[in-house]
Enzyme design. Structure first.
Site, mmCIF file in Angstrom:
data_model
loop_
_atom_site.group_PDB
_atom_site.id
_atom_site.type_symbol
_atom_site.label_atom_id
_atom_site.label_comp_id
_atom_site.label_asym_id
_atom_site.label_seq_id
_atom_site.Cartn_x
_atom_site.Cartn_y
_atom_site.Cartn_z
ATOM 1 N N GLY A 241 -35.436 -14.859 -10.288
ATOM 2 C CA GLY A 241 -34.960 -14.346 -8.998
ATOM 3 C C GLY A 241 -33.520 -14.744 -8.739
ATOM 4 O O GLY A 241 -32.724 -13.947 -8.228
ATOM 5 N N GLY A 343 -0.340 -3.335 -27.925
ATOM 6 C CA GLY A 343 0.101 -3.743 -29.256
ATOM 7 C C GLY A 343 0.033 -5.250 -29.393
ATOM 8 O O GLY A 343 -0.897 -5.899 -28.915
ATOM 9 N N GLU A 367 -26.579 -14.670 -18.412
ATOM 10 C CA GLU A 367 -27.336 -13.919 -17.397
ATOM 11 C C GLU A 367 -28.117 -12.771 -18.025
ATOM 12 O O GLU A 367 -28.216 -11.688 -17.453
ATOM 13 C CB GLU A 367 -26.383 -13.355 -16.339
ATOM 14 C CG GLU A 367 -25.652 -14.405 -15.565
ATOM 15 C CD GLU A 367 -26.552 -15.096 -14.563
ATOM 16 O OE1 GLU A 367 -27.626 -14.565 -14.272
ATOM 17 O OE2 GLU A 367 -26.171 -16.174 -14.108
HETATM 18 C C1 LIG Z 1 -19.922 -19.710 -21.171
HETATM 19 C C2 LIG Z 1 -21.382 -19.733 -20.925
HETATM 20 C C3 LIG Z 1 -21.883 -20.241 -19.733
HETATM 21 C C4 LIG Z 1 -23.252 -20.313 -19.506
HETATM 22 N N1 LIG Z 1 -23.720 -20.869 -18.340
HETATM 23 C C5 LIG Z 1 -25.055 -21.048 -18.175
HETATM 24 C C6 LIG Z 1 -25.569 -21.749 -17.038
HETATM 25 O O1 LIG Z 1 -24.809 -22.132 -16.143
HETATM 26 N N2 LIG Z 1 -26.890 -21.991 -16.953
HETATM 27 C C7 LIG Z 1 -27.765 -21.578 -17.915
HETATM 28 O O2 LIG Z 1 -28.946 -21.837 -17.779
HETATM 29 N N3 LIG Z 1 -27.321 -20.906 -19.002
HETATM 30 C C8 LIG Z 1 -25.984 -20.633 -19.159
HETATM 31 N N4 LIG Z 1 -25.515 -19.966 -20.274
HETATM 32 C C9 LIG Z 1 -26.462 -19.614 -21.328
HETATM 33 C C10 LIG Z 1 -26.777 -18.137 -21.432
HETATM 34 O O3 LIG Z 1 -27.541 -17.706 -20.357
HETATM 35 C C11 LIG Z 1 -27.471 -17.916 -22.790
HETATM 36 O O4 LIG Z 1 -26.473 -18.078 -23.782
HETATM 37 C C12 LIG Z 1 -28.125 -16.569 -22.899
HETATM 38 O O5 LIG Z 1 -29.270 -16.498 -22.100
HETATM 39 C C13 LIG Z 1 -28.493 -16.218 -24.350
HETATM 40 O O6 LIG Z 1 -29.162 -17.247 -24.960
HETATM 41 P P1 LIG Z 1 -28.720 -17.789 -26.402
HETATM 42 O O7 LIG Z 1 -27.269 -18.029 -26.355
HETATM 43 O O8 LIG Z 1 -29.597 -18.900 -26.726
HETATM 44 O O9 LIG Z 1 -28.930 -16.580 -27.357
HETATM 45 P P2 LIG Z 1 -30.303 -16.147 -28.080
HETATM 46 O O10 LIG Z 1 -31.361 -16.035 -27.071
HETATM 47 O O11 LIG Z 1 -30.520 -17.019 -29.232
HETATM 48 O O12 LIG Z 1 -29.908 -14.704 -28.568
HETATM 49 C C14 LIG Z 1 -29.117 -14.473 -29.742
HETATM 50 C C15 LIG Z 1 -29.085 -12.980 -30.016
HETATM 51 O O13 LIG Z 1 -30.414 -12.516 -30.240
HETATM 52 C C16 LIG Z 1 -30.722 -11.453 -29.365
HETATM 53 N N5 LIG Z 1 -32.125 -11.508 -29.001
HETATM 54 C C17 LIG Z 1 -32.821 -12.560 -28.517
HETATM 55 N N6 LIG Z 1 -34.091 -12.202 -28.281
HETATM 56 C C18 LIG Z 1 -34.213 -10.898 -28.600
HETATM 57 C C19 LIG Z 1 -35.258 -9.937 -28.562
HETATM 58 N N7 LIG Z 1 -36.466 -10.245 -28.119
HETATM 59 N N8 LIG Z 1 -35.021 -8.690 -28.989
HETATM 60 C C20 LIG Z 1 -33.779 -8.317 -29.407
HETATM 61 N N9 LIG Z 1 -32.739 -9.185 -29.457
HETATM 62 C C21 LIG Z 1 -32.957 -10.445 -29.058
HETATM 63 C C22 LIG Z 1 -29.828 -11.654 -28.171
HETATM 64 O O14 LIG Z 1 -29.601 -10.436 -27.466
HETATM 65 C C23 LIG Z 1 -28.568 -12.173 -28.820
HETATM 66 O O15 LIG Z 1 -27.791 -11.100 -29.299
HETATM 67 C C24 LIG Z 1 -24.154 -19.829 -20.493
HETATM 68 C C25 LIG Z 1 -23.632 -19.267 -21.664
HETATM 69 C C26 LIG Z 1 -22.275 -19.204 -21.884
HETATM 70 C C27 LIG Z 1 -21.754 -18.614 -23.149
#
Ligand SMILES: Cc1cc2nc3c(=O)[nH]c(=O)nc-3n(C[C@H](O)[C@H](O)[C@H](O)COP(=O)(O)OP(=O)(O)OC[C@H]3O[C@@H](n4cnc5c(N)ncnc54)[C@H](O)[C@@H]3O)c2cc1C
Lengths: 388, 258
Positions: A241, A343, A367
């Site tokens: 949410g 460029g 997000e």
């Molecule tokens: C700068 C930054 C700030 C952030 N701030 C916060 C924060 O304040 N609080 C917080 O909680 N999180 C935060 N995050 C974390 C962010 O929400 C996560 O990085 C995001 O949810 C993706 O998780 P992951 O990086 O572990 O990628 P993964 O979940 O490992 O995903 C890797 C790839 O696999 C794909 N993938 C995963 N599952 C599936 C599926 N079922 N089917 C198809 N494709 C899939 C994804 O689309 C992605 O391309 C932040 C991230 C960044 C980069």
């Protein structure tokens, strides 16, 4: 009157105070943020001295009620505020999004009145900074699998685990940490970051959102009183949410980043001379500009309508997913085209484009990644979840 | 303490303006409108004085169609109430017409202090504050960059910018004070102020409401001309030493500037 930057004249749908809020934030960003943002980006710093000023401006939780020290503006105004913040820098918008949508909103929506009174005014003023800890090293797109663990002992809970990629983590006074109890139920805790056993080392090797602090949260036997658990946050649904609130802001914010890139590219194309004429006079450059222009106009209309629906209390999470997915991808495409039009200058921090482009890579991932939103829409369309 | 602040709505300073077809006016159809920047110092000073001495800040303006926007902006900054005169010809009136209108409003309010910007950045006449003081028979201080109001709120020591230096004078209230850049740092509107402004009233008056005759102008504008077009820039090529030599040659021999 429409301009190339508001081609379908969305302006006329905004109330006077929505326009004034947008302009006030645009002026603030122009005067206080833009002059130093490149340096902050290059040095990997956030302008913390401006936090109280952002609080005084009223951008933290600007759509929450007055009695908690907030401005009680419409969701459309909230969106326009995010647009103007992100026109400055996605890191700035992230800071404000986390504080407002991921910390203040859950305390407002899932907290009790004591918790609201205790935390919201300070967070609104910017005398307190908050962080939101959901993502873990092994659980990003699939937060339901989280390992962070909470055990209740009488009037308190003991938390153990690790969170990763947490915006504002190292500078926060409180962190909203999501953890699982013995029965596998997920709870939200307001964790005082000064608690023994809590640490938040900064993650320093980012090439994106460099003007924003990102940290790990490490919780080793951190004791949290039961009074700091959000009583109405029942399960992962509550965390999601909050994300719907933040994604809503991102759908608008991305338009701001795209506008910054587009404006830069338009001005540049009219003044850069090659082969004895402005590059904006070449058809290939015009094709890029026309594409950017069209996509921005569509994204603005989507954001506008999303805001109207949210103000009427009719918006669905699927609509928010679609707008976040579309508008962030749009902004990244616009940034890339703008980069080409400039460029070599496009890669320099003399211009805002490369900074926006690398920032948007994070925005596309956090997000809910672009692809996860694809799956959300896929489930909306077919009724069949494709996540696992 | 009751403070009246006179504000003019002017085209944004970055507007690209052009003469109207008949060549005697300025085409304002597509400009953004802002509060005259010098008036922002007047508003800020009034709000700071209100915080210190209590009282009320009333902002007034005489203008055209969109003048309420400027009033709303002032209300968002913390001003208490706003009054505008909108009438046939009010926006096109000359300085004396404006000063008479403001004087009529001032008489309704009996303020302790009237603050104005030292000039409006659109037609740069610098005339209204002095005329207003004259019409009301009040002391005036113009181009004010410093201001210290006495504890009792009945006089002020002010610092005026004059050619090559500063002049300190004391004025007893009521007085007209015209503000210059440097007096203070105008605040930004904040979102709570914007929401509060929504509930404040803007009173719209006509010349007749104030017992004034029609607005007009004793000044006839004969022509409005844009500045001369800039001629093309010239790039000087070569290494640093060669560029300096060439630049000196151009400035000295061709442009005859040095
Ligand atoms: C700068 C930054 C700030 C952030 N701030 C916060 C924060 O304040 N609080 C917080 O909680 N999180 C935060 N995050 C974390 C962010 O929400 C996560 O990085 C995001 O949810 C993706 O998780 P992951 O990086 O572990 O990628 P993964 O979940 O490992 O995903 C890797 C790839 O696999 C794909 N993938 C995963 N599952 C599936 C599926 N079922 N089917 C198809 N494709 C899939 C994804 O689309 C992605 O391309 C932040 C991230 C960044 C980069």
């Amino acid at each position: 009157m429409s301009s190339i930057y508001d081609y379908f004249n969305t302006e006329t749908f905004f109330t006077e105070e929505e326009r004034m809020a947008r302009d006030a934030v645009r002026d603030f960003v122009g005067a206080k943020i833009l002059p130093n943002i490149e340096a902050h980006f290059e040095n990997r710093t956030f302008p913390h001295e401006l936090t109280p000023e952002l609080g005084a401006l009223g951008v933290f939780g600007s759509n929450l009620p007055e009695k908690y020290g907030c401005a009680a503006m419409s969701n459309t105004a909230y969106g326009l505020i995010m647009q103007e913040l992100e026109r400055g820098d996605s890191g700035l918008r992230s800071f404000v999004s986390v504080q407002g949508a991921l910390v203040m909103y859950p305390i407002f929506a899932y907290g009790n009145e004591d918790q609201r009174q205790r935390w919201l005014p300070g967070l609104a003023q910017g005398s307190l900074v908050g962080a939101f800890g959901l993502t873990e090293p092994d659980f990003g797109s699939n937060p339901a699998g989280m390992k962070t663990h909470a055990v209740q002992n009488g009037d308190s809970w003991t938390l153990n685990g690790a969170k990763m990629w947490i915006t504002n983590g190292s500078v926060a006074d409180i962190a909203l940490v999501w953890a699982k109890d013995d029965e596998g139920k997920i709870h939200g805790f307001i964790v005082d970051t000064k608690s023994p056993g809590f640490s938040a080392p900064e993650m320093k090797r980012k090439m994106s959102l460099r003007a924003s602090v990102t940290s790990e949260l490490v919780l080793q036997d951190v004791v949290v009183p039961e009074t700091d658990r959000l009583p109405e946050a029942k399960g992962l649904k509550a965390a999601l949410g909050c994300l719907t609130q933040a994604r809503y802001g991102i759908a608008w914010g991305a338009v701001g980043a795209a506008l910054a890139c587009f404006e830069t590219a338009v001005e540049y194309s009219k003044t850069r001379i090659q082969f004895d004429r402005p590059i904006g006079g070449f058809q290939l450059v015009q094709a890029k500009l026309a594409e950017m222009h069209t996509e921005i106009a569509k994204a603005q209309l989507l954001a506008l309508r999303l805001g109207q629906l949210k103000d009427r209390g009719e918006v669905t999470f699927g609509q928010v997913s679609m707008a976040k997915r579309n508008n962030v991808a749009m902004a990244l495409d616009v940034a890339r085209s703008a980069r080409e039009i400039l460029g070599a200058n496009g890669i320099s921090t003399e211009y805002p484009i490369m900074r926006h482009m690398t920032n948007l890579e994070s925005v596309k991932t956090y997000e809910g990644t672009h692809d996860i939103h694809t799956l959300i829409l896929g489930q909306e369309i077919t009724g069949i979840p494709a996540f696992t | 303490m009751k403070i009246l602040v006179c504000v003019k709505q002017v085209p944004a300073t970055d507007s690209r303006i052009k003469p109207t077809g008949d060549g005697v006016g300025v085409d304002l159809s597509s400009v953004d409108w802002i509060i005259n920047p010098y008036d922002e110092f007047a508003i800020e000073e009034a709000l700071q004085l209100k915080a210190k001495h209590d009282g009320e800040v009333v902002v007034v303006s005489i203008g055209g169609d969109k003048v309420e926007d400027a009033m709303r902006s002032a209300l968002a900054l913390g001003v208490d109430t706003a009054e505008v005169i909108k009438d046939a010809g009010s926006a096109a009136s000359d300085s004396l017409g404006i000063a008479k209108g403001l004087a009529a409003i001032a008489k309704r309010h009996n303020p302790d202090l009237i603050l104005c910007g030292k000039q409006a950045v659109d037609d740069d006449q610098m005339a209204v504050p002095a005329m207003l003081a004259e019409l009301l028979d009040l002391p005036q201080a113009t181009v004010v960059v410093g201001m210290e109001v006495a504890e009792d709120g009945k006089s002020a020591k002010v610092d005026r910018e004059i050619e090559g230096g500063h002049e300190k004078i004391e004025v007893t209230f009521p007085a007209v004070i015209a503000t210059q850049k440097g007096l203070n740092e105008p605040r930004y509107a904040n979102l709570k102020g914007i929401m509060a402004a929504k509930k404040k009233k803007i009173e719209v008056l006509s010349a007749a409401d104030l017992g004034l005759g029609e607005f007009g102008s004793k000044v006839e504008v004969l022509a409005v001309n844009p500045p001369a077009e800039k001629t093309g820039a010239r790039m000087i090529e070569g290494d640093a030493a060669a560029q300096v030599t060439e630049l000196i040659k151009v400035l000295h021999d061709e442009e005859k500037i040095i």
